[in-house]
Design a protein around this motif. Structure first.
Motif, PDB file in Angstrom:
ATOM      1  N   ASN A  74      73.796  14.164  30.228  1.00  0.00           N
ATOM      2  CA  ASN A  74      74.878  14.130  31.208  1.00  0.00           C
ATOM      3  C   ASN A  74      74.440  14.420  32.640  1.00  0.00           C
ATOM      4  OD1 ASN A  74      77.648  13.900  29.658  1.00  0.00           O
ATOM      5  ND2 ASN A  74      76.348  15.228  28.422  1.00  0.00           N
ATOM      6  N   ILE A  75      73.355  15.174  32.798  1.00  0.00           N
ATOM      7  CA  ILE A  75      72.956  15.604  34.138  1.00  0.00           C
ATOM      8  C   ILE A  75      71.677  14.912  34.614  1.00  0.00           C
ATOM      9  CG2 ILE A  75      72.228  17.627  35.491  1.00  0.00           C
ATOM     10  CD1 ILE A  75      74.171  19.304  33.844  1.00  0.00           C
ATOM     11  N   HIS A  76      70.803  14.545  33.704  1.00  0.00           N
ATOM     12  CA  HIS A  76      69.497  13.967  34.055  1.00  0.00           C
ATOM     13  C   HIS A  76      68.779  14.855  35.083  1.00  0.00           C
ATOM     14  CE1 HIS A  76      70.886  10.418  31.936  1.00  0.00           C
ATOM     15  NE2 HIS A  76      71.929  10.346  32.742  1.00  0.00           N
ATOM     16  N   PRO A  77      68.541  16.113  34.734  1.00  0.00           N
ATOM     17  CA  PRO A  77      67.997  17.065  35.717  1.00  0.00           C
ATOM     18  C   PRO A  77      66.554  16.776  36.103  1.00  0.00           C
ATOM     19  CG  PRO A  77      68.068  18.059  33.546  1.00  0.00           C
ATOM     20  CD  PRO A  77      68.738  16.743  33.415  1.00  0.00           C
ATOM     21  N   GLU A  78      66.222  17.186  37.322  1.00  0.00           N
ATOM     22  CA  GLU A  78      64.845  17.076  37.798  1.00  0.00           C
ATOM     23  C   GLU A  78      64.063  18.358  37.509  1.00  0.00           C
ATOM     24  OE1 GLU A  78      65.167  16.080  41.919  1.00  0.00           O
ATOM     25  OE2 GLU A  78      66.385  14.302  41.517  1.00  0.00           O
ATOM     26  N   ILE A  79      64.780  19.449  37.282  1.00  0.00           N
ATOM     27  CA  ILE A  79      64.120  20.715  36.958  1.00  0.00           C
ATOM     28  C   ILE A  79      63.810  20.763  35.463  1.00  0.00           C
ATOM     29  CG2 ILE A  79      65.258  21.967  38.847  1.00  0.00           C
ATOM     30  CD1 ILE A  79      67.001  23.241  36.474  1.00  0.00           C
ATOM     31  N   PRO A  80      62.893  21.647  35.030  1.00  0.00           N
ATOM     32  CA  PRO A  80      62.611  21.767  33.586  1.00  0.00           C
ATOM     33  C   PRO A  80      63.816  22.293  32.804  1.00  0.00           C
ATOM     34  CG  PRO A  80      60.934  22.905  34.917  1.00  0.00           C
ATOM     35  CD  PRO A  80      62.055  22.546  35.835  1.00  0.00           C
ATOM     36  N   VAL A  81      64.007  21.751  31.619  1.00  0.00           N
ATOM     37  CA  VAL A  81      65.042  22.221  30.689  1.00  0.00           C
ATOM     38  C   VAL A  81      64.364  22.432  29.338  1.00  0.00           C
ATOM     39  CG1 VAL A  81      67.251  21.735  29.576  1.00  0.00           C
ATOM     40  CG2 VAL A  81      66.808  20.876  31.885  1.00  0.00           C
ATOM     41  N   GLN A  82      64.571  23.591  28.740  1.00  0.00           N
ATOM     42  CA  GLN A  82      63.999  23.840  27.417  1.00  0.00           C
ATOM     43  C   GLN A  82      64.996  24.578  26.541  1.00  0.00           C
ATOM     44  OE1 GLN A  82      60.726  26.323  29.155  1.00  0.00           O
ATOM     45  NE2 GLN A  82      61.194  27.742  27.483  1.00  0.00           N
ATOM     46  N   THR A  83      64.768  24.514  25.249  1.00  0.00           N
ATOM     47  CA  THR A  83      65.650  25.203  24.295  1.00  0.00           C
ATOM     48  C   THR A  83      65.097  26.589  23.995  1.00  0.00           C
ATOM     49  OG1 THR A  83      66.269  23.097  23.285  1.00  0.00           O
ATOM     50  CG2 THR A  83      66.683  25.081  21.993  1.00  0.00           C
ATOM     51  N   LEU A  84      65.970  27.575  24.099  1.00  0.00           N
ATOM     52  CA  LEU A  84      65.644  28.929  23.650  1.00  0.00           C
ATOM     53  C   LEU A  84      66.782  29.365  22.733  1.00  0.00           C
ATOM     54  CD1 LEU A  84      63.858  31.427  23.695  1.00  0.00           C
ATOM     55  CD2 LEU A  84      65.112  32.229  25.708  1.00  0.00           C
ATOM     56  N   LEU A  85      66.525  29.299  21.432  1.00  0.00           N
ATOM     57  CA  LEU A  85      67.571  29.589  20.453  1.00  0.00           C
ATOM     58  C   LEU A  85      68.052  31.032  20.562  1.00  0.00           C
ATOM     59  CD1 LEU A  85      65.973  27.851  17.346  1.00  0.00           C
ATOM     60  CD2 LEU A  85      67.861  26.982  18.738  1.00  0.00           C
ATOM     61  N   ASN A  86      69.370  31.188  20.462  1.00  0.00           N
ATOM     62  CA  ASN A  86      69.929  32.534  20.400  1.00  0.00           C
ATOM     63  C   ASN A  86      69.350  33.286  19.205  1.00  0.00           C
ATOM     64  OD1 ASN A  86      71.582  32.427  22.647  1.00  0.00           O
ATOM     65  ND2 ASN A  86      73.367  31.699  21.518  1.00  0.00           N
ATOM     66  N   GLY A  87      69.358  34.604  19.315  1.00  0.00           N
ATOM     67  CA  GLY A  87      68.849  35.426  18.225  1.00  0.00           C
ATOM     68  C   GLY A  87      69.761  36.599  17.946  1.00  0.00           C
ATOM     69  N   VAL A  88      69.436  37.349  16.907  1.00  0.00           N
ATOM     70  CA  VAL A  88      70.210  38.525  16.528  1.00  0.00           C
ATOM     71  C   VAL A  88      69.238  39.652  16.188  1.00  0.00           C
ATOM     72  CG1 VAL A  88      70.361  37.775  14.114  1.00  0.00           C
ATOM     73  CG2 VAL A  88      72.029  39.411  14.983  1.00  0.00           C
ATOM     74  N   ASN A  89      69.630  40.862  16.496  1.00  0.00           N
ATOM     75  CA  ASN A  89      68.819  42.035  16.160  1.00  0.00           C
ATOM     76  C   ASN A  89      68.996  42.327  14.680  1.00  0.00           C
ATOM     77  OD1 ASN A  89      67.664  44.581  15.825  1.00  0.00           O
ATOM     78  ND2 ASN A  89      68.286  45.282  17.850  1.00  0.00           N
ATOM     79  N   THR A  90      68.077  41.820  13.881  1.00  0.00           N
ATOM     80  CA  THR A  90      68.226  41.894  12.426  1.00  0.00           C
ATOM     81  C   THR A  90      68.039  43.309  11.878  1.00  0.00           C
ATOM     82  OG1 THR A  90      65.910  41.220  12.186  1.00  0.00           O
ATOM     83  CG2 THR A  90      67.576  39.488  12.052  1.00  0.00           C
ATOM     84  N   GLU A  91      67.432  44.179  12.661  1.00  0.00           N
ATOM     85  CA  GLU A  91      67.309  45.583  12.230  1.00  0.00           C
ATOM     86  C   GLU A  91      68.609  46.341  12.483  1.00  0.00           C
ATOM     87  OE1 GLU A  91      64.879  47.130  10.439  1.00  0.00           O
ATOM     88  OE2 GLU A  91      64.346  45.012  10.247  1.00  0.00           O
TER      89      GLU A  91
END
Length: 369
Positions: free
Chosen positions: A154-171
């Motif tokens: 939708n945006i076709h960005p010129e800046i870098p885009v990467q995936t960082l999956l959400n996480g949970v504190n499993t302890e």
């Protein structure tokens, strides 16, 4: 060695998924090398403030009654950034992102933006402002592959885009066997409890969630429900709750900063959502060994592999949810296996420690530049 100072900007510190992540990540960050500051704008949405303060965050509210006033706070953010020697700004959700981009354009400080939602789901004004301003930042992070693809499409960005999956504190999110909430709500020990933790918005489809419970109850009188949260559709949802005669069956404890006791009470975490980014509540529930039955909205399908980590159906086929739930009701051993599988999935793939490590690398790389 001087600490790297990070300023998080977010519209509110209420009980939303993005907001909940902030204190949880702060607990795991390397505090010897990083210092964390937080600016928010809605003083009446402050449920996460205490948790952030306890974890060592430095919090400031720049009150803004509407989005225009929020944007006008950019000068105060610039002053704060200079006064406190901030090295990098990390913004969450669109309006915080917009004001962060104004700051970046004026003083050139690195700005990282986390996108939690699909572009297609935003109001047209939000979508257009996002598109116009998106390149005035250093990096964008999508919380799921779906979200990252939506940005690129939708945006076709010129800046870098990467995936960082959400996480949970499993302890932190680990089942202890405490059934106090069941006792408080008067839910029988042998009941099967369905749950959800959500902001009461249309995409969560909580009216439909209640309809699913009603259908399941026709064959299973030992089924109960808990929905933790609040939001704009509360009146509509509770009207359906009364109309379906579920007042002594489904319980609404309200907005809670500590949701772990409620996950303890749940056997099955059920989601009927029409769209999602990558829901934090889902990861928390899985970490607490709740079996999952859900639509495959957004990032849910990146977390739940159908018939392996839980049971899913297509978004527009949510009426299949009662059948999927019945599979687990009829087979206690299968229910137990899916509870265990949910926990294993998040421990192996969605650990908050992994997410924090990746964030710190991103911060350090930009500050070194």
């Amino acid at each position: 060695m001087a600490k790297t100072k990070i300023l998080h900007i977010i519209k509110s510190l209420g009980r939303g998924g993005a907001e909940m992540l902030l204190p949880e990540t702060l607990k795991l960050h390397d505090r010897e090398n990083f210092e964390f500051h937080y600016i928010y704008f809605l003083p009446w949405k402050d449920q996460m403030v205490e948790a952030l303060q306890k974890a060592g965050g430095k919090i400031t509210c720049l009150e803004a009654k509407d989005n225009i006033r929020l944007l006008l706070q950019y000068k105060n953010i610039i002053s704060y950034t200079k006064e406190h020697g901030i090295d990098l700004i990390h913004c969450h959700l669109p309006w915080a992102g917009f004001v962060g981009r104004l700051v970046h354009a004026r003083i050139g400080i690195p700005v990282v933006y986390t996108e939690h939602n699909m572009q297609e789901r935003y109001h047209i004004a939000t979508k257009n402002i996002n598109k116009l301003t998106f390149n005035s930042q250093s990096l964008a992070l999508g919380v799921s592959e779906d979200v990252t693809c939506s940005i690129n499409k939708n945006i076709h960005p010129e800046i870098p885009v990467q995936t960082l999956l959400n996480g949970v504190n499993t302890e932190s999110f680990k089942r202890t066997g405490d059934s106090q909430i069941r006792k408080e709500l008067g839910i029988p020990e042998n009941a099967i409890v369905f749950g959800n933790v959500a902001v009461f918005r249309f995409q969560k489809r909580l009216v439909e969630w209640l309809q699913v419970i009603k259908k399941i109850r026709k064959e299973n009188s030992n089924v109960y429900g808990i929905i933790v949260g609040a939001g704009p559709l509360e009146e509509e949802i509770k009207k359906e709750w009364k109309d379906l005669d579920l007042e002594n069956v489904v319980f609404f404890p309200g907005l809670k900063t500590d949701v772990k006791p409620y996950f303890e009470a749940m056997d099955i975490f059920m989601m009927s959502s029409s769209f999602e980014g990558l829901p934090i509540a889902l990861l928390e529930a899985m970490s607490m060994e709740c079996a999952v039955v859900a639509t495959d909205a957004g990032g849910i399908k990146e977390v739940i592999r159908n018939e392996q980590d839980g049971l899913t159906c297509e978004v527009d086929k949510w009426k299949k949810l009662p059948q999927l739930c019945q599979i687990l009701i009829d087979d206690p051993e299968k229910l137990k296996n899916y509870k265990r599988a949910a926990r294993e999935r998040v421990v192996d793939n969605f650990s908050l420690t992994k997410m924090v490590d990746e964030l710190e690398k991103i911060y350090s790389d930009f500050v070194k530049k």
